[in-house]
Design a protein around this motif. Structure first.
Motif, PDB file in Angstrom:
ATOM      1  N   LYS A 194      46.109  22.190  48.147  1.00  7.58           N
ATOM      2  CA  LYS A 194      45.080  22.482  47.132  1.00  7.58           C
ATOM      3  C   LYS A 194      45.545  23.609  46.200  1.00  7.58           C
ATOM      4  O   LYS A 194      45.310  23.576  44.995  1.00  7.58           O
ATOM      5  N   TYR A 195      46.269  24.583  46.750  1.00 10.68           N
ATOM      6  CA  TYR A 195      46.788  25.666  45.903  1.00 10.68           C
ATOM      7  C   TYR A 195      47.881  25.126  44.973  1.00 10.68           C
ATOM      8  O   TYR A 195      47.968  25.490  43.811  1.00 10.68           O
ATOM      9  N   PRO A 233      46.981  12.706  45.222  1.00  9.57           N
ATOM     10  CA  PRO A 233      46.885  12.344  46.650  1.00  9.57           C
ATOM     11  C   PRO A 233      47.441  10.934  46.883  1.00  9.57           C
ATOM     12  O   PRO A 233      47.070   9.991  46.180  1.00  9.57           O
ATOM     13  N   ASP A 266      46.673  21.997  54.145  1.00  6.12           N
ATOM     14  CA  ASP A 266      45.687  22.582  53.227  1.00  6.12           C
ATOM     15  C   ASP A 266      46.345  23.404  52.106  1.00  6.12           C
ATOM     16  O   ASP A 266      45.675  23.798  51.155  1.00  6.12           O
ATOM     17  N   VAL A 323      48.258  22.155  43.764  1.00  6.64           N
ATOM     18  CA  VAL A 323      47.698  21.347  42.670  1.00  6.64           C
ATOM     19  C   VAL A 323      47.002  22.247  41.649  1.00  6.64           C
ATOM     20  O   VAL A 323      47.144  22.053  40.434  1.00  6.64           O
ATOM     21  N   GLU A 324      46.278  23.272  42.142  1.00  3.30           N
ATOM     22  CA  GLU A 324      45.630  24.215  41.208  1.00  3.30           C
ATOM     23  C   GLU A 324      46.676  24.874  40.311  1.00  3.30           C
ATOM     24  O   GLU A 324      46.501  24.999  39.099  1.00  3.30           O
TER      25      GLU A 324
END
Ligand code: SF4
Length: 495
Positions: free
Chosen positions: A432-433, A104, A429, A435-436
């Protein structure tokens, strides 16, 4: 052994810039923008540049070290990353994670991350919280800003063509250079990784097919004079001994196309051309290409004539049949790009396309078919529509394989197309996927796991304005795109 790289020593007080290509060394060297950016950065007096690549397209996050000096990525002041494909977002995150750089941007004092390229230009939001600035559109339009920040120590602040996500969704314009800058002959070359050398014929596209991102964000169409292209191509060939790849979205839309081909043939410069517009191909063009040793003619009819017209592609079936006949007479094969999953596409459309392939094959030409699911992209008239589910796309690819005439058949994986669509169309949003997936090794299994948590719903659902990228002002106003969608839906009511 690599040749042509700039040799510049670090001096105290210089800005340390990591030029990170979020893919492998070989892919980086095939990108013209990458070479340009490398030399542009090196030309800045107070900038010291090291290059960074990923060792493999997938795998766990890996600590990256500079290609030149071996310094760790996290020790640099800036990371500058050109991003061509949405799938490389996860590789950017993988590079940061592996190198101990917080993903981030709000948790990071340095390095600051500056990106550019068609994917984040059209919609920067999926990576907005990971980067500090996005150069929107042509590099040349924001070169002064980049130089100010990297070379003169100016702070990162929004500009007309630079997006700074930490400032919120501020309005930003897609920048373009008024003309195609005169290219120079500086390139990095590595015998094991350089197979051709790119030369720009034109920038942008005069057409705006409804599904095409590039056709909507790269306006106006800017051509280069034949003499300039020939001179650069010949110079590069004599210097590096590599075949020249003429780069353009629609090379034969340039009024100088035949002059360029003629000039290169006369000077004995080997070259390849990209996909060409069938309706602009005449006997002389194909004859010239054959004389230049081109073995393949690449055309993109995309869909049935009904859908093609609705999408804004002007070529008729007849144009492709004529081009196939001419190619066959010169012993060339034809590579054909086709789409499945075009909004409103019916079995009749697939049958009509099958008929086109049969008519082309009847001319005796060898046909190679590449079938690709349509990926809905931002900044296009189709941006509000959902993509088809994976099983539906798969069944259409099976139908294409059964119905179409061809010698060779290949296709793009529908699951990857949906991943690409979700990365293209996501909001903040989506990070987040990303980074996962980066933590998970960026393999197919990791995207599948993200899909099981709802990631693909981004591409699979219809969208309403304001869109995540509505603050990005491209050459087409959102109202104009909505008008074009209305016109499309009138012609293709099944959509
Ligand atoms: S599909 Fe080709 S011709 Fe159509 S807008 Fe895109 S680049 Fe131009």
């Amino acid at each position: 052994m690599e040749q042509g790289a700039a040799v510049k020593k670090y001096r105290k007080g210089m800005t340390r810039v990591a030029l990170l290509y979020p893919s492998t060394y070989e892919v980086a060297l095939s990108s013209l923008v990458y070479h340009r950016l490398y030399f542009t950065l090196n030309d800045m007096e107070n900038v010291y540049v090291e290059r960074f690549f990923l060792r493999s397209p997938g795998g766990p996050p890996e600590p990256l070290r500079g290609y030149e000096g071996g310094a760790p990525l996290r020790s640099f002041d800036f990371i500058v990353a050109p991003i061509h494909y949405e799938l490389d977002y996860a590789n950017l995150a993988r590079a940061l994670l592996g190198s101990g750089v917080p993903v981030p941007s709000r948790e990071r004092a340095s390095p600051k991350v500056i990106v550019g390229g068609p994917a984040p230009t059209a919609n920067p939001e999926p990576i907005a919280d990971m980067v500090d600035a996005v150069v929107m559109g042509d590099l040349e339009a924001s070169q002064g800003w980049l130089e100010g920040v990297l070379n003169e120590g100016m702070p990162i602040e929004p500009a007309e063509t630079v997006y700074v996500p930490a400032e919120g969704k501020h309005e930003v314009r897609i920048g373009y250079s008024a003309s195609v800058p005169r290219g120079d002959l500086r390139r990095i070359r590595a015998p094991e990784a350089s197979f051709s050398i790119a030369v720009e014929v034109a920038r942008g596209c005069p057409f705006s097919c409804a599904f095409c991102l590039e056709g909507h964000i790269t306006k106006p169409f800017r051509t280069r004079p034949a003499s300039e292209v020939i001179e650069e191509a010949e110079g590069l060939y004599r210097l590096y001994g590599l075949r020249v790849a003429l780069v353009s979205l629609t090379a034969n839309a340039s009024p100088w196309f035949k002059d360029i081909v003629r000039g290169l043939v006369a000077r004995g410069v080997p070259f390849s051309v990209p996909s060409l517009r069938a309706e602009l191909l005449d006997e002389e063009s194909i004859d010239l290409l054959a004389r230049a040793g081109q073995l393949t003619l690449t055309l993109a009819p995309e869909a049935s004539e009904r859908l093609r017209e609705a999408l804004g592609k002007l070529a008729k079936d007849e144009d492709f049949v004529r081009a196939a006949r001419l190619a066959a007479s010169k012993g060339m094969k034809v590579k054909l790009y086709a789409l499945v999953g075009v909004p409103g596409e019916t079995m009749d459309d697939l049958r009509a396309f099958a008929e086109l392939t049969r008519r082309m094959a009847a001319s005796g030409v060898r046909l190679e078919l590449s079938v690709n699911p349509l990926v809905i992209k931002p900044q296009t008239p189709l941006q509000w529509l959902p993509m088809l589910p994976e099983d539906e796309l798969n069944s259409r690819i099976r139908a294409a394989r059964d119905l179409y005439a061809y010698e060779r058949f290949s296709y793009y994986d529908p699951f990857e197309a949906l991943v690409q669509g979700s990365l293209s169309l996501g909001d903040r949003d989506a990070l987040k996927y990303i980074v996962e997936v980066a933590r998970d090794g960026v393999g197919r299994g990791s995207w599948r796991r993200a899909a099981s948590r709802g990631f693909l719903s981004i591409a699979l659902r219809p969208r309403r304005s304001p869109l995540p990228w509505s603050h990005v002002k491209g050459p087409f106003d959102e109202k104009v795109l909505a008008e074009r969608l209305r016109a499309y839906l009138e012609r293709v009511p099944e959509a």
